[in-house]
Structures are given as C-alpha cells and as structure tokens.
Enzyme design. Structure first.
Site, PDB file in Angstrom:
ATOM      1  N   GLY A  26       0.829  -1.201   0.000  1.00 26.99           N
ATOM      2  CA  GLY A  26       0.000   0.000   0.000  1.00 26.99           C
ATOM      3  C   GLY A  26       0.859   1.245   0.000  1.00 26.99           C
ATOM      4  O   GLY A  26       2.021   1.207   0.422  1.00 26.99           O
ATOM      5  N   GLN A  31       2.971  10.102   1.187  1.00 33.45           N
ATOM      6  CA  GLN A  31       4.273   9.431   1.279  1.00 33.45           C
ATOM      7  C   GLN A  31       5.169   9.762   0.102  1.00 33.45           C
ATOM      8  O   GLN A  31       6.379   9.550   0.151  1.00 33.45           O
ATOM      9  CB  GLN A  31       4.089   7.909   1.356  1.00 33.45           C
ATOM     10  CG  GLN A  31       3.462   7.443   2.649  1.00 33.45           C
ATOM     11  CD  GLN A  31       3.379   5.929   2.675  1.00 33.45           C
ATOM     12  OE1 GLN A  31       2.445   5.358   2.146  1.00 33.45           O
ATOM     13  NE2 GLN A  31       4.384   5.298   3.264  1.00 33.45           N
ATOM     14  N   CYS A  75       6.100  -0.108   7.168  1.00 35.52           N
ATOM     15  CA  CYS A  75       5.677   1.063   6.400  1.00 35.52           C
ATOM     16  C   CYS A  75       6.830   1.520   5.517  1.00 35.52           C
ATOM     17  O   CYS A  75       7.973   1.557   5.958  1.00 35.52           O
ATOM     18  CB  CYS A  75       5.299   2.178   7.366  1.00 35.52           C
ATOM     19  SG  CYS A  75       4.755   3.670   6.539  1.00 35.52           S
ATOM     20  N   LEU A  76       6.522   1.872   4.272  1.00 31.14           N
ATOM     21  CA  LEU A  76       7.566   2.325   3.355  1.00 31.14           C
ATOM     22  C   LEU A  76       8.205   3.629   3.849  1.00 31.14           C
ATOM     23  O   LEU A  76       9.309   3.967   3.452  1.00 31.14           O
ATOM     24  CB  LEU A  76       7.003   2.502   1.941  1.00 31.14           C
ATOM     25  CG  LEU A  76       6.497   1.207   1.278  1.00 31.14           C
ATOM     26  CD1 LEU A  76       5.873   1.508  -0.068  1.00 31.14           C
ATOM     27  CD2 LEU A  76       7.624   0.190   1.122  1.00 31.14           C
ATOM     28  N   HIS A 117      -4.291   1.442   7.562  1.00 35.42           N
ATOM     29  CA  HIS A 117      -2.932   2.001   7.669  1.00 35.42           C
ATOM     30  C   HIS A 117      -2.747   3.140   6.650  1.00 35.42           C
ATOM     31  O   HIS A 117      -2.225   4.205   6.972  1.00 35.42           O
ATOM     32  CB  HIS A 117      -1.936   0.859   7.438  1.00 35.42           C
ATOM     33  CG  HIS A 117      -0.490   1.253   7.371  1.00 35.42           C
ATOM     34  ND1 HIS A 117       0.460   0.740   8.223  1.00 35.42           N
ATOM     35  CD2 HIS A 117       0.189   2.081   6.522  1.00 35.42           C
ATOM     36  CE1 HIS A 117       1.641   1.266   7.924  1.00 35.42           C
ATOM     37  NE2 HIS A 117       1.515   2.067   6.889  1.00 35.42           N
ATOM     38  N   GLU A 118      -3.204   2.901   5.411  1.00 37.30           N
ATOM     39  CA  GLU A 118      -3.011   3.909   4.359  1.00 37.30           C
ATOM     40  C   GLU A 118      -3.899   5.137   4.581  1.00 37.30           C
ATOM     41  O   GLU A 118      -3.469   6.266   4.357  1.00 37.30           O
ATOM     42  CB  GLU A 118      -3.290   3.302   2.975  1.00 37.30           C
ATOM     43  CG  GLU A 118      -2.364   2.153   2.575  1.00 37.30           C
ATOM     44  CD  GLU A 118      -0.894   2.442   2.784  1.00 37.30           C
ATOM     45  OE1 GLU A 118      -0.464   3.606   2.667  1.00 37.30           O
ATOM     46  OE2 GLU A 118      -0.152   1.487   3.096  1.00 37.30           O
ATOM     47  N   HIS A 121      -2.369   7.509   6.871  1.00 34.38           N
ATOM     48  CA  HIS A 121      -1.344   8.375   6.259  1.00 34.38           C
ATOM     49  C   HIS A 121      -1.951   9.683   5.766  1.00 34.38           C
ATOM     50  O   HIS A 121      -1.308  10.727   5.794  1.00 34.38           O
ATOM     51  CB  HIS A 121      -0.694   7.671   5.056  1.00 34.38           C
ATOM     52  CG  HIS A 121       0.473   6.801   5.412  1.00 34.38           C
ATOM     53  ND1 HIS A 121       1.614   7.290   5.996  1.00 34.38           N
ATOM     54  CD2 HIS A 121       0.680   5.474   5.250  1.00 34.38           C
ATOM     55  CE1 HIS A 121       2.474   6.298   6.179  1.00 34.38           C
ATOM     56  NE2 HIS A 121       1.932   5.177   5.749  1.00 34.38           N
TER      57      HIS A 121
END
Ligand code: NI
Length: 153
Positions: A26, A31, A75-76, A117-118, A121
């Site tokens: 995701g 991000q 997480c990225l 989670h996304e 963000h």
C-alpha cells in the site's frame, strides 16, 4: 473532489509503480509528497494470487467491526521497522474510483489492516502512533539518526 483529472490518473500510476517496486502492499499520496487524499493498495500476496491493484480517492471508513486483529505492520516511510498494531478486523470503506464512481467495499484480513494504515497516512498518522511511548521513541530516534546520515551522504 468532483472529477478525476489526468494528473490524478498519472499520480495513481506512479504510486502503483512505486509500491510494486518497493515492494509494498500500500502507498498513500503524502508518502510521495503529494497532498492528495489518494491511496493505492494490492494485498493479494499469495504466490498464485492474481494482482488486484486498487486506487482509492478520498477513502472513508464508514463501518468497523467490534472484532479486532493484530498484524505485524511495516511502512515504506519507516524502512525496516515493524511492530504489532491492533485494529478493527473488518472495515467498510467508501471511496471514489478513477472513473469518478463511488465504490463501497468490506475488507478483512490483510486488506482491512492495509486500508486502515493507508487512510491513516492521509491524516498524517503513522503506525508507530499506536505504540507505547517507549517503543515509539526508539523507532523515531533511529529514523532521525538515519535521516542525519542520509543528509550527510
Ligand atoms: Ni505506511
């Protein structure tokens, strides 16, 4: 957001490419430093699974299950850090797709965790915000150290 612009379509393509390359399941627009309420995801991680890239514009959680589940999240934006986070096991989400149509779907399993989670963000929230202060500080300090090192490189 009334209509889907070509810029948004291009952003969705770029984000999906970045996500698959990472590899990740995701990615949210903030991000990649774009302040749009857009999320991409594909949680079909099984070996024989068919890819299912989805693009969610302005996603909103409209229902959450009482049942909760725990996943080891990463997480990225916080490379190499993982922590167990508890969230509702199922969520129903409404969003606009790339055709400008409203979509509504119930997600469970990894999809439910990833979508929550996304969406977090989009509100500037990271999975470490769910952790106990000590663990959160540990990860934050390591990230700051890494940033200083990268800034020197
Ligand atoms: Ni993330």
């Amino acid at each position: 957001m009334a209509s889907v612009t070509d810029d948004l379509r291009r952003l969705a393509d770029d984000m999906l490419e970045t996500m698959y390359e990472a590899p990740g399941i995701g990615l949210a627009a903030p991000q990649v430093a774009v302040m749009s309420r857009m999320v991409v995801a594909d949680c079909e991680t099984g070996e024989d699974a068919k890819p299912r890239p989805i693009v969610l514009i302005n996603p909103q959680v409209i229902w959450t299950s009482e049942e909760r589940s725990v996943y080891d999240e990463g997480c990225l934006s916080l490379p190499e850090h993982y922590a167990e986070v508890e969230r509702p096991a199922e969520v129903e989400v409404e969003w606009m797709d790339l055709d400008g149509k409203t979509q509504r779907e119930k997600f469970d399993g990894l999809w439910a965790t990833c979508v929550q989670h996304e969406i977090d963000h989009l509100d500037g929230k990271l999975f470490i915000d769910y952790l106990k202060p000590l663990k959160r500080q540990m990860i934050t300090r390591k990230m700051q150290k890494l940033k200083r090192e990268l800034a020197r490189a």
